[in-house]
Design a protein around this motif. Structure first.
Motif, PDB file in Angstrom:
ATOM      1  N   VAL A 182       0.820  -1.211   0.000  1.00 22.14           N
ATOM      2  CA  VAL A 182       0.000   0.000   0.000  1.00 22.14           C
ATOM      3  C   VAL A 182       0.851   1.257   0.000  1.00 22.14           C
ATOM      4  CG1 VAL A 182      -2.005  -1.060   1.097  1.00 22.14           C
ATOM      5  CG2 VAL A 182      -0.188  -0.091   2.514  1.00 22.14           C
ATOM      6  N   ASP A 183       2.117   1.126   0.374  1.00 19.48           N
ATOM      7  CA  ASP A 183       3.020   2.269   0.358  1.00 19.48           C
ATOM      8  C   ASP A 183       3.715   2.420  -0.987  1.00 19.48           C
ATOM      9  OD1 ASP A 183       2.391   2.514   3.027  1.00 19.48           O
ATOM     10  OD2 ASP A 183       4.096   1.306   3.663  1.00 19.48           O
TER      11      ASP A 183
ATOM     12  N   THR B  32     -17.174   2.102  -3.771  1.00 15.46           N
ATOM     13  CA  THR B  32     -17.125   3.380  -3.066  1.00 15.46           C
ATOM     14  C   THR B  32     -15.722   3.760  -2.615  1.00 15.46           C
ATOM     15  OG1 THR B  32     -17.664   2.201  -1.041  1.00 15.46           O
ATOM     16  CG2 THR B  32     -19.490   3.193  -2.243  1.00 15.46           C
ATOM     17  N   MET B  33     -14.890   2.768  -2.356  1.00 15.89           N
ATOM     18  CA  MET B  33     -13.551   3.077  -1.838  1.00 15.89           C
ATOM     19  C   MET B  33     -12.553   3.186  -2.989  1.00 15.89           C
ATOM     20  SD  MET B  33     -11.858   3.644   0.956  1.00 15.89           S
ATOM     21  CE  MET B  33     -12.436   2.820   2.434  1.00 15.89           C
ATOM     22  N   ALA B  34     -11.728   4.235  -2.940  1.00 13.68           N
ATOM     23  CA  ALA B  34     -10.723   4.411  -3.986  1.00 13.68           C
ATOM     24  C   ALA B  34      -9.705   3.280  -3.938  1.00 13.68           C
ATOM     25  CB  ALA B  34     -10.025   5.748  -3.802  1.00 13.68           C
TER      26      ALA B  34
ATOM     27  N   THR C 277      -6.349   1.598  -3.534  1.00 15.40           N
ATOM     28  CA  THR C 277      -5.102   1.979  -2.879  1.00 15.40           C
ATOM     29  C   THR C 277      -4.135   0.806  -2.734  1.00 15.40           C
ATOM     30  OG1 THR C 277      -6.207   1.613  -0.767  1.00 15.40           O
ATOM     31  CG2 THR C 277      -6.088   3.872  -1.551  1.00 15.40           C
ATOM     32  N   GLY C 278      -4.454  -0.341  -3.284  1.00 13.69           N
ATOM     33  CA  GLY C 278      -3.547  -1.477  -3.213  1.00 13.69           C
ATOM     34  C   GLY C 278      -3.791  -2.326  -2.001  1.00 13.69           C
TER      35      GLY C 278
ATOM     36  N   GLY D  80      -0.832 -11.334   3.092  1.00 15.00           N
ATOM     37  CA  GLY D  80      -1.760 -10.235   3.315  1.00 15.00           C
ATOM     38  C   GLY D  80      -3.198 -10.691   3.305  1.00 15.00           C
ATOM     39  N   GLY D  81      -4.062  -9.808   2.952  1.00 16.39           N
ATOM     40  CA  GLY D  81      -5.482 -10.123   2.872  1.00 16.39           C
ATOM     41  C   GLY D  81      -6.049  -9.622   1.559  1.00 16.39           C
ATOM     42  N   VAL D  82      -7.224 -10.081   1.241  1.00 16.75           N
ATOM     43  CA  VAL D  82      -7.915  -9.623   0.043  1.00 16.75           C
ATOM     44  C   VAL D  82      -9.224  -8.995   0.492  1.00 16.75           C
ATOM     45  CG1 VAL D  82      -8.925 -10.269  -2.163  1.00 16.75           C
ATOM     46  CG2 VAL D  82      -6.903 -11.463  -1.317  1.00 16.75           C
ATOM     47  N   ASP D  83      -9.408  -7.746   0.152  1.00 14.99           N
ATOM     48  CA  ASP D  83     -10.626  -7.063   0.568  1.00 14.99           C
ATOM     49  C   ASP D  83     -11.812  -7.524  -0.264  1.00 14.99           C
ATOM     50  OD1 ASP D  83      -9.499  -5.537   2.593  1.00 14.99           O
ATOM     51  OD2 ASP D  83      -8.681  -4.123   1.141  1.00 14.99           O
TER      52      ASP D  83
END
Lengths: 335, 161
Positions: free
Chosen positions: A236-237, A270-272, A274-275, A321-324
């Motif tokens: 995400v960075d 709705t959410m932009a 961001t990785g 990690g995770g997957v949204d």
């Protein structure tokens, strides 16, 4: 605190109040521990004795009779090593190192969960799963990438390997560390030769790494050979977390999975975006796969939904990690 | 050791469950994460108590259990306790706190963990850095980006006071 931060704090505490009842936690944990113990007993029958290393405020120490050996390194070099049968390149942020092919992925500090002795060396990245349960020695064998800030490794010089006598490491393990810029790597190996070879391969990535990935997403990357598929996984960075180059049948299967994913459904997200995200490149196509079920991914002829097959191929080994969102997950990850 | 462990779980377990629930938004996953962390801690409880702060150890295990890929696999085997209600639908209810939390749950995982540890657990940036294994600067960046994303989704003006 701003008004918004106050609202956020209040909202999170309100959510916490609706948490499940804690009754029966200890008995449930005891039952699980019993199951885990039986599983561990089976696993440890095949355990391999190995070496360990630790980073972060832990003194590294030579044992006196075998002095440190200097390893030739050039951390400023941008010439990427080519993967060979003798190892694979592992990159994190802007540093990379070549490790033996048999080394796995995971945390150096969790060897005691699965066995009675430090086992197969692993490659550890910050933010991986760290079951900090106080193994002794505190770390097993492998490589640990780290951010230099806050680390205290001055016990011996960078670029040298030393034999450990401390309780933090497996007995007679060989350790070394090196740093380039703000990132570094710690190596713990069972033999001096292996520790030296791994440490000597350490380099700073100023252009692209051995797999053709840049430390940050770039507008252009090197061409990929016909039949190959490159994966550059960014956090995400927007720092490179891991890179991989697939070839042969693996690359073909990955391309097939990407192409077979169904067209993205008609929905509003709705959410932009961001990785985290993975840049996928072949000789004639490239696209970004973001780990977010709603947004899907763009590939060749349009936008597609994430599928289990796509995730199987684009998630590099060792990813934790995770997957949204509601994503159909693969049965297992590539090793 | 058993009595001591039970005593510690009785005292700290509710707090760990609250943290896990705030992070996951799902009761089953929260219980799973905490039980798993405790199961890993139990066999080494004496050692954990002797070498450090059990609270910090187990809290870290819970956070990492939440961020584990493997946890995601297990989620499929566990009945979901609550349906995820779309933000737009919740907005019509006027339940502001719930709306903010639901938006937080939709943040990318690394940002969500940083935001929750900062604003729920009230940890300092350095403490979050130590717990998650990343540099303090990265933690600050994640919190900042997380707040910005939340403001954007919730249609908030940026207040600098």
């Amino acid at each position: 605190m701003t008004d918004f931060e106050d609202r956020l704090t209040s909202a999170l505490h309100s959510a916490g109040d609706a948490a499940p009842d804690a009754t029966g936690l200890a008995p449930a944990a005891r039952r699980r521990a019993g199951v885990r113990r039986r599983r561990t007993a089976l696993t440890s029958a095949a355990a391999v004795v190995a070496v360990g290393i630790v980073v972060g405020g832990v003194a590294l120490q030579g044992d006196g009779d075998e002095g440190p050996s200097q390893v030739a390194t050039d951390p400023q070099s941008s010439s990427a090593a080519v993967p060979t049968d003798e190892g694979r390149v592992e990159t994190w942020h802007d540093v990379s190192v070549t490790v033996p092919s048999g080394w796995g992925h995971g945390s150096l500090s969790t060897w005691c969960i699965e066995g009675s002795e430090p086992g197969t060396p692993v490659v550890e990245r910050p933010e991986g799963v760290v079951e900090d349960i106080a193994c002794t020695p505190a770390t097993g064998y492998g490589v640990r990438f780290f951010e230099a800030a806050g680390q205290h490794l001055e016990a011996f010089s960078p670029g040298t390997v030393n034999k450990s006598v401390g309780q933090e490491f497996p007995r007679k393990s060989w350790q070394g560390w090196d740093q380039a810029g703000s990132n570094g790597v710690l190596v713990v190996a069972p033999t001096q030769d292996e520790a030296e070879r791994v440490l000597a391969s350490f380099e700073r990535v100023t252009g692209v790494d051995a797999n053709g990935c840049t430390p940050h997403p770039a507008d252009s990357t090197p061409a990929v050979a016909p039949g190959d598929l490159r994966l550059c996984r960014y956090g995400v960075d927007d720092w490179l977390e891991q890179s991989e180059l697939l070839s042969g049948r693996d690359a073909a299967a990955a391309v097939a999975a990407l192409g077979a994913a169904p067209a993205k459904g008609d929905r509003m997200c709705t959410m932009a975006l961001t990785g985290p995200r993975i840049h996928v490149t072949t000789v004639d196509a490239q696209g970004w796969v973001t780990l977010d079920a709603c947004h899907g991914f763009a590939w060749v002829d349009g936008e597609h939904d994430l599928t289990a097959d796509v995730l199987y191929w684009v998630l590099t080994p060792g990813w934790t990690g995770g997957v949204d969102g509601d994503v159909p997950l693969p049965e297992m990850l590539r090793q | 050791m058993t009595a001591e462990f039970d005593e510690w779980v009785a005292a700290r377990g509710p707090g760990l469950l609250r943290l896990a629930y705030v992070l996951t938004g799902n009761r089953a996953d929260a219980e799973d994460a905490v039980q798993d962390a405790l199961a890993r801690a139990l066999p080494r409880w004496d050692h954990i108590r002797s070498v450090g702060d059990p609270d910090a150890y187990v809290r870290r295990m819970v956070v990492n259990a939440h961020t584990s890929w493997w946890r995601k696999f297990r989620k499929r085997e566990t009945p979901v306790a609550e349906a995820f209600v779309p933000v737009a639908e919740r907005a019509t209810t006027g339940e502001d706190r719930d709306r903010v939390w639901r938006s937080c749950l939709r943040l990318p995982e690394a940002q969500r963990v940083a935001v929750v540890l900062r604003y729920y657990e009230q940890l300092e940036y350095a403490e979050i850095a130590a717990l998650t294994g990343v540099a303090e600067g990265s933690v600050r960046s994640r919190v900042s980006r997380g707040l910005a994303a939340l403001r954007e989704e919730l249609g908030e003006e940026h207040d600098d006071d």
